[in-house]
Design a protein around this motif. Structure first.
Motif, PDB file in Angstrom:
ATOM      1  N   SER A   3       0.843  -1.192   0.000  1.00 19.70           N
ATOM      2  CA  SER A   3       0.000   0.000   0.000  1.00 19.70           C
ATOM      3  C   SER A   3       0.887   1.254   0.000  1.00 19.70           C
ATOM      4  N   LEU A   9       7.516   4.368   2.710  1.00 17.47           N
ATOM      5  CA  LEU A   9       8.485   4.077   3.772  1.00 17.47           C
ATOM      6  C   LEU A   9       9.684   3.317   3.200  1.00 17.47           C
ATOM      7  N   LEU A  32       6.998  -2.442  10.940  1.00 16.46           N
ATOM      8  CA  LEU A  32       5.537  -2.369  11.036  1.00 16.46           C
ATOM      9  C   LEU A  32       4.948  -3.600  11.713  1.00 16.46           C
ATOM     10  N   ARG A  36       6.829  -1.192  16.253  1.00 17.29           N
ATOM     11  CA  ARG A  36       6.277   0.132  15.949  1.00 17.29           C
ATOM     12  C   ARG A  36       6.793   1.171  16.930  1.00 17.29           C
TER      13      ARG A  36
ATOM     14  N   ALA B  45       7.930   9.616   6.683  1.00 15.49           N
ATOM     15  CA  ALA B  45       7.404   8.334   6.202  1.00 15.49           C
ATOM     16  C   ALA B  45       7.187   7.373   7.366  1.00 15.49           C
ATOM     17  N   LEU B  46       8.129   7.373   8.331  1.00 14.52           N
ATOM     18  CA  LEU B  46       7.995   6.487   9.494  1.00 14.52           C
ATOM     19  C   LEU B  46       6.760   6.861  10.317  1.00 14.52           C
ATOM     20  N   SER B  47       6.619   8.165  10.624  1.00 13.60           N
ATOM     21  CA  SER B  47       5.465   8.585  11.429  1.00 13.60           C
ATOM     22  C   SER B  47       4.169   8.228  10.722  1.00 13.60           C
ATOM     23  N   ASN B  48       4.094   8.565   9.433  1.00 12.94           N
ATOM     24  CA  ASN B  48       2.865   8.291   8.683  1.00 12.94           C
ATOM     25  C   ASN B  48       2.533   6.812   8.683  1.00 12.94           C
ATOM     26  N   ALA B  49       3.568   5.982   8.456  1.00 11.91           N
ATOM     27  CA  ALA B  49       3.323   4.541   8.363  1.00 11.91           C
ATOM     28  C   ALA B  49       2.906   3.984   9.715  1.00 11.91           C
ATOM     29  N   VAL B  50       3.629   4.394  10.785  1.00 13.57           N
ATOM     30  CA  VAL B  50       3.288   3.879  12.120  1.00 13.57           C
ATOM     31  C   VAL B  50       1.860   4.269  12.483  1.00 13.57           C
ATOM     32  N   VAL B  53      -0.740   2.723   9.042  1.00 15.15           N
ATOM     33  CA  VAL B  53      -0.824   1.349   8.558  1.00 15.15           C
ATOM     34  C   VAL B  53      -1.405   0.420   9.619  1.00 15.15           C
ATOM     35  N   GLY B  54      -2.474  -0.273   9.247  1.00 16.11           N
ATOM     36  CA  GLY B  54      -3.062  -1.279  10.133  1.00 16.11           C
ATOM     37  C   GLY B  54      -3.164  -2.600   9.407  1.00 16.11           C
ATOM     38  N   THR B  63      -1.838  -2.815   5.708  1.00 17.68           N
ATOM     39  CA  THR B  63      -2.372  -1.845   4.755  1.00 17.68           C
ATOM     40  C   THR B  63      -2.979  -0.687   5.522  1.00 17.68           C
ATOM     41  N   GLU B  64      -3.094   0.473   4.882  1.00 21.07           N
ATOM     42  CA  GLU B  64      -3.721   1.599   5.575  1.00 21.07           C
ATOM     43  C   GLU B  64      -5.217   1.667   5.264  1.00 21.07           C
TER      44      GLU B  64
END
Lengths: 197, 197
Positions: A3, A9, A32, A36, B45-50, B53-54, B63-64
């Motif tokens: 995704s 990332l 991930l 985290r 990118a790390l903050s956004n992904a952490v 993303v679930g 995936t987010e």
């Protein structure tokens, strides 16, 4: 394939030295899936460092203070100044544990082909310090590469012009090294720099 | 030795798989000396992904979105479900390019010694899907390790109990592999699983 946030990332992780597409994928998924908390901590550390870390006003090393810990340490010998290429070199010399003077970090070396001239490696700052401070000896510890030697030569000329004593750290066979495995260039240098006993 | 923000960055970089103290130092200095833009991008990118993303509600992959791209793709065959251990396995199968069904990602394998039981790898979600959806064949593609085989065995029992056809991907000598270099376990498996021509 993954995704968008995960792809972003992975691509951002490629800015790390030695990290290719496969390692970046492994790192992103591992963070991930399993860490985290570590990823969050890394994001914060990166932002803080990018925002807070600048250069020491005296020695040009990376630090978040105006003057770094080594330069502001009054127990160190002000009359000795050692010129190195990177902060990692400072760490290596400190680990050896014998040098008690101060440092000047070029953050690179002269490399006209890459557009790196005297101004880019802070020679103006160094010249000013040589003029204004009572530096007794300038020790050149740039790397023994073509660029490092050229940089050392350039700085030696500058220091001699200002009447400051200059020295270069010794190069030769490393302690514990076996002659059989030492390269020819090093051996030749070790012979030409031999000392009387 | 370095200033606090740099030390903190080096220690945070150690959460990446395969990064020891020396690599972390090299990465931190390289980012701060030469690629602050990349470092900033990595932090974001790390903050956004952490944060974003679930897990996919249907297949449990990272995936987010609520339901991932593969699960929501109406062109894929709903009657085939392939069970894998990680999102990287999905990528590997997709790269092969022949499988057109859907996936179920365990995000691990059964490992009682590490406290990973059926609930931790989403067997309840899988059981519900087997009950409610008209899945024609469940393909087990867990790794051919002790834990992977045990997981495959466990899921096979579950599926058989619900009357769903189960298969396991073939294991044996890889294409292009030379018998001389194949390990004994793989060769023994290749002989015991031989097919009539």
């Amino acid at each position: 394939m993954f995704s968008p946030l995960i792809d972003e990332l992975m691509s951002a992780l490629r800015c790390l030295p030695g990290v290719g597409p496969k390692s970046a994928q492994r790192m992103a998924l591992q963070l991930l899936e399993r860490d985290r908390e570590g990823a969050g901590r890394l994001a914060t550390a990166l932002s803080n460092a990018v925002e807070g870390v600048g250069r020491c006003r005296l020695c040009r090393t990376l630090t978040e203070q105006d003057i770094c810990g080594t330069c502001s340490n009054s127990k160190r010998d002000d009359s000795l100044l050692c010129v190195v290429e990177t902060p990692a070199d400072v760490l290596a010399i400190e680990s050896a544990g014998t040098y008690q003077g101060k440092y000047f970090v070029l953050m690179g070396h002269l490399s006209p082909i890459d557009g790196i001239g005297p101004a880019e490696i802070g020679i103006d700052v160094l010249a000013q310090r040589l003029r204004e401070e009572g530096i007794g000896e300038l020790i050149l510890a740039t790397n023994p590469t073509v660029e490092g030697e050229a940089t050392a030569h350039y700085i030696a000329e500058l220091a001699r012009g200002q009447g400051v004593k200059v020295s270069r750290i010794a190069h030769g066979v490393p302690l514990g090294g076996e002659l059989e495995y030492i390269d020819g260039g090093t051996l030749a240098h070790a012979f030409s720099s031999r000392r009387a006993l």
